[in-house]
Design a protein around this motif. Sequence first.
Motif, PDB file in Angstrom:
ATOM      1  N   UNK A 139       0.825  -1.209   0.000  1.00 48.01           N
ATOM      2  CA  UNK A 139       0.000   0.000   0.000  1.00 48.01           C
ATOM      3  C   UNK A 139       0.860   1.261   0.000  1.00 48.01           C
ATOM      4  N   UNK A 140       2.038   1.152   0.588  1.00 46.95           N
ATOM      5  CA  UNK A 140       3.001   2.254   0.571  1.00 46.95           C
ATOM      6  C   UNK A 140       4.399   1.651   0.565  1.00 46.95           C
ATOM      7  N   UNK A 141       5.356   2.412   0.090  1.00 47.98           N
ATOM      8  CA  UNK A 141       6.729   1.914   0.042  1.00 47.98           C
ATOM      9  C   UNK A 141       7.277   1.719   1.455  1.00 47.98           C
ATOM     10  N   UNK A 142       6.785   2.515   2.378  1.00 46.23           N
ATOM     11  CA  UNK A 142       7.216   2.419   3.767  1.00 46.23           C
ATOM     12  C   UNK A 142       6.904   1.050   4.350  1.00 46.23           C
ATOM     13  N   UNK A 143       5.886   0.402   3.813  1.00 44.79           N
ATOM     14  CA  UNK A 143       5.482  -0.912   4.288  1.00 44.79           C
ATOM     15  C   UNK A 143       6.605  -1.938   4.113  1.00 44.79           C
ATOM     16  N   UNK A 144       7.442  -1.730   3.093  1.00 44.05           N
ATOM     17  CA  UNK A 144       8.520  -2.683   2.810  1.00 44.05           C
ATOM     18  C   UNK A 144       9.571  -2.661   3.918  1.00 44.05           C
ATOM     19  N   UNK A 145       9.603  -1.602   4.712  1.00 48.47           N
ATOM     20  CA  UNK A 145      10.550  -1.525   5.822  1.00 48.47           C
ATOM     21  C   UNK A 145      10.340  -2.637   6.841  1.00 48.47           C
ATOM     22  N   UNK A 146       9.156  -3.277   6.822  1.00 50.31           N
ATOM     23  CA  UNK A 146       8.874  -4.362   7.760  1.00 50.31           C
ATOM     24  C   UNK A 146       9.304  -5.719   7.216  1.00 50.31           C
ATOM     25  N   UNK A 147       9.741  -5.752   5.967  1.00 53.63           N
ATOM     26  CA  UNK A 147      10.188  -7.007   5.371  1.00 53.63           C
ATOM     27  C   UNK A 147      11.572  -7.359   5.911  1.00 53.63           C
ATOM     28  N   UNK A 148      11.807  -8.643   6.109  1.00 58.08           N
ATOM     29  CA  UNK A 148      13.070  -9.131   6.657  1.00 58.08           C
ATOM     30  C   UNK A 148      14.269  -8.524   5.922  1.00 58.08           C
ATOM     31  N   UNK A 149      15.151  -7.853   6.703  1.00 56.90           N
ATOM     32  CA  UNK A 149      16.396  -7.321   6.155  1.00 56.90           C
ATOM     33  C   UNK A 149      16.263  -6.036   5.373  1.00 56.90           C
ATOM     34  N   UNK A 150      15.065  -5.431   5.335  1.00 56.98           N
ATOM     35  CA  UNK A 150      14.853  -4.235   4.513  1.00 56.98           C
ATOM     36  C   UNK A 150      14.262  -3.086   5.329  1.00 56.98           C
ATOM     37  N   UNK A 151      14.766  -2.907   6.549  1.00 60.92           N
ATOM     38  CA  UNK A 151      14.187  -1.921   7.447  1.00 60.92           C
ATOM     39  C   UNK A 151      14.391  -0.484   6.993  1.00 60.92           C
ATOM     40  N   UNK A 152      15.249  -0.240   5.988  1.00 58.57           N
ATOM     41  CA  UNK A 152      15.446   1.115   5.475  1.00 58.57           C
ATOM     42  C   UNK A 152      15.200   1.173   3.966  1.00 58.57           C
ATOM     43  N   UNK A 212      12.542   2.101   2.136  1.00 60.59           N
ATOM     44  CA  UNK A 212      11.917   3.321   1.634  1.00 60.59           C
ATOM     45  C   UNK A 212      12.918   4.465   1.559  1.00 60.59           C
ATOM     46  N   UNK A 213      13.755   4.581   2.577  1.00 63.20           N
ATOM     47  CA  UNK A 213      14.742   5.657   2.611  1.00 63.20           C
ATOM     48  C   UNK A 213      15.820   5.466   1.543  1.00 63.20           C
ATOM     49  N   UNK A 214      16.284   4.233   1.374  1.00 66.47           N
ATOM     50  CA  UNK A 214      17.386   3.968   0.451  1.00 66.47           C
ATOM     51  C   UNK A 214      16.952   3.895  -1.004  1.00 66.47           C
ATOM     52  N   UNK A 215      15.730   3.413  -1.248  1.00 68.30           N
ATOM     53  CA  UNK A 215      15.336   3.140  -2.624  1.00 68.30           C
ATOM     54  C   UNK A 215      14.081   3.885  -3.078  1.00 68.30           C
ATOM     55  N   UNK A 216      13.678   4.859  -2.289  1.00 75.94           N
ATOM     56  CA  UNK A 216      12.497   5.630  -2.645  1.00 75.94           C
ATOM     57  C   UNK A 216      12.633   6.422  -3.928  1.00 75.94           C
ATOM     58  N   UNK A 217      13.855   6.698  -4.352  1.00 76.57           N
ATOM     59  CA  UNK A 217      14.051   7.437  -5.606  1.00 76.57           C
ATOM     60  C   UNK A 217      13.902   6.538  -6.826  1.00 76.57           C
ATOM     61  N   UNK A 218      13.907   5.218  -6.622  1.00 76.67           N
ATOM     62  CA  UNK A 218      13.801   4.273  -7.734  1.00 76.67           C
ATOM     63  C   UNK A 218      12.405   3.664  -7.860  1.00 76.67           C
ATOM     64  N   UNK A 219      11.755   3.423  -6.718  1.00 80.03           N
ATOM     65  CA  UNK A 219      10.541   2.599  -6.726  1.00 80.03           C
ATOM     66  C   UNK A 219       9.329   3.325  -6.145  1.00 80.03           C
ATOM     67  N   UNK A 220       8.164   2.819  -6.522  1.00 83.05           N
ATOM     68  CA  UNK A 220       6.894   3.270  -5.992  1.00 83.05           C
ATOM     69  C   UNK A 220       5.979   2.057  -5.890  1.00 83.05           C
ATOM     70  N   UNK A 221       4.815   2.229  -5.293  1.00 84.58           N
ATOM     71  CA  UNK A 221       3.830   1.143  -5.260  1.00 84.58           C
ATOM     72  C   UNK A 221       2.572   1.546  -6.030  1.00 84.58           C
ATOM     73  N   UNK A 222       2.607   2.717  -6.655  1.00 84.63           N
ATOM     74  CA  UNK A 222       1.429   3.237  -7.351  1.00 84.63           C
ATOM     75  C   UNK A 222       1.736   3.616  -8.795  1.00 84.63           C
ATOM     76  N   UNK A 223       2.736   2.968  -9.371  1.00 86.38           N
ATOM     77  CA  UNK A 223       3.095   3.257 -10.748  1.00 86.38           C
ATOM     78  C   UNK A 223       2.289   2.415 -11.718  1.00 86.38           C
ATOM     79  N   UNK A 224       2.919   2.032 -12.791  1.00 87.20           N
ATOM     80  CA  UNK A 224       2.259   1.190 -13.790  1.00 87.20           C
ATOM     81  C   UNK A 224       3.321   0.372 -14.506  1.00 87.20           C
ATOM     82  N   UNK A 225       2.903  -0.447 -15.433  1.00 91.07           N
ATOM     83  CA  UNK A 225       3.860  -1.248 -16.193  1.00 91.07           C
ATOM     84  C   UNK A 225       4.684  -0.382 -17.138  1.00 91.07           C
TER      85      UNK A 225
END
Length: 291
Positions: free
Chosen positions: A158-171, A173-186
């Motif tokens: 639902x948000x990129x910040x949500x990925x911070x809860x995934x194992x080993x990826x606590x940062x 959103x901060x590190x990769x927010x310039x590359x990725x989104x969760x509301x883009x398209x193909x």
Amino acid sequence: MIVVLIFTAVLAAGAVTLLNEVSNDLDWTQRLYQNNQASFYVHSALKYVKKIINDDNNGYDSDDDAWADLPSVPIKGGFISVQVMPANAKIDINEISSDDKAVEKRTVNALRQILSENDTDENAIGYIREWIDKKQRYDESYYQDRLPPYHPDKEPFYSLKEIDYVEGLDQFAEKFGSYFTVDGSQSININFADKNTLEAYLPEVADAAGSIIKYRKKHPFENITQLRNVPGVNDNQYLAIQPYITATSDNFIIKIVVNFGKTEYNATALITRENGQTKLAKYFEGKSSYE
């Protein structure tokens, strides 16, 4: 005399306590007032942005559009700033479990490249897929032992910040927010995607990424066929990436900052545009709460 001194001391202590309470009440009242003002400014800004995006009917989206370069607006005691960015300027990480296998492969390869370039374990790809891909299995006992009990829900992020809860990826959103989104398209918007995004998601034209950016500064892409005019992009390369590029956007990320001197209020919203109509799809309060 002693009684008088004691009585005076008690009165003085009471006065100090009362003054402190009054001061705290004034501080609370001021914060409440600023919160209400900030909410008003945020609401007004979103209403304005929705209108100018809705009025944008030139058939393509670029940084020449009115919504793409909004100036800061002075307010009493501070200012309000609004930044608008098409969501598909970035790679939609939810597409790593896309039903379209070609899109899935392209997204996974882009993620792998970006993780590698930033010294992040590529096993993270598996962890991310585990959270959203209904076909992927996970260790239930591992998540049951975690406090708080965050665990995969097999739904798109639902948000990129949500990925911070995934194992080993606590940062993440901060590190990769310039590359990725969760509301883009193909398809990514070639008028906004930065050089790293173009290189990772469109490896066929990686060598021409700089030329694409240089070209669009003078000639924003009104349609994707104009990509053929960019030096270093041949017809075969264009045809290979054609399904994955666009010059338009449906989702727009709005970042709003309301500043009252030393106090700052942040909000992020997602506005969608469909059939000439805009609507608010997501809303987050707080800095970096969305990505």
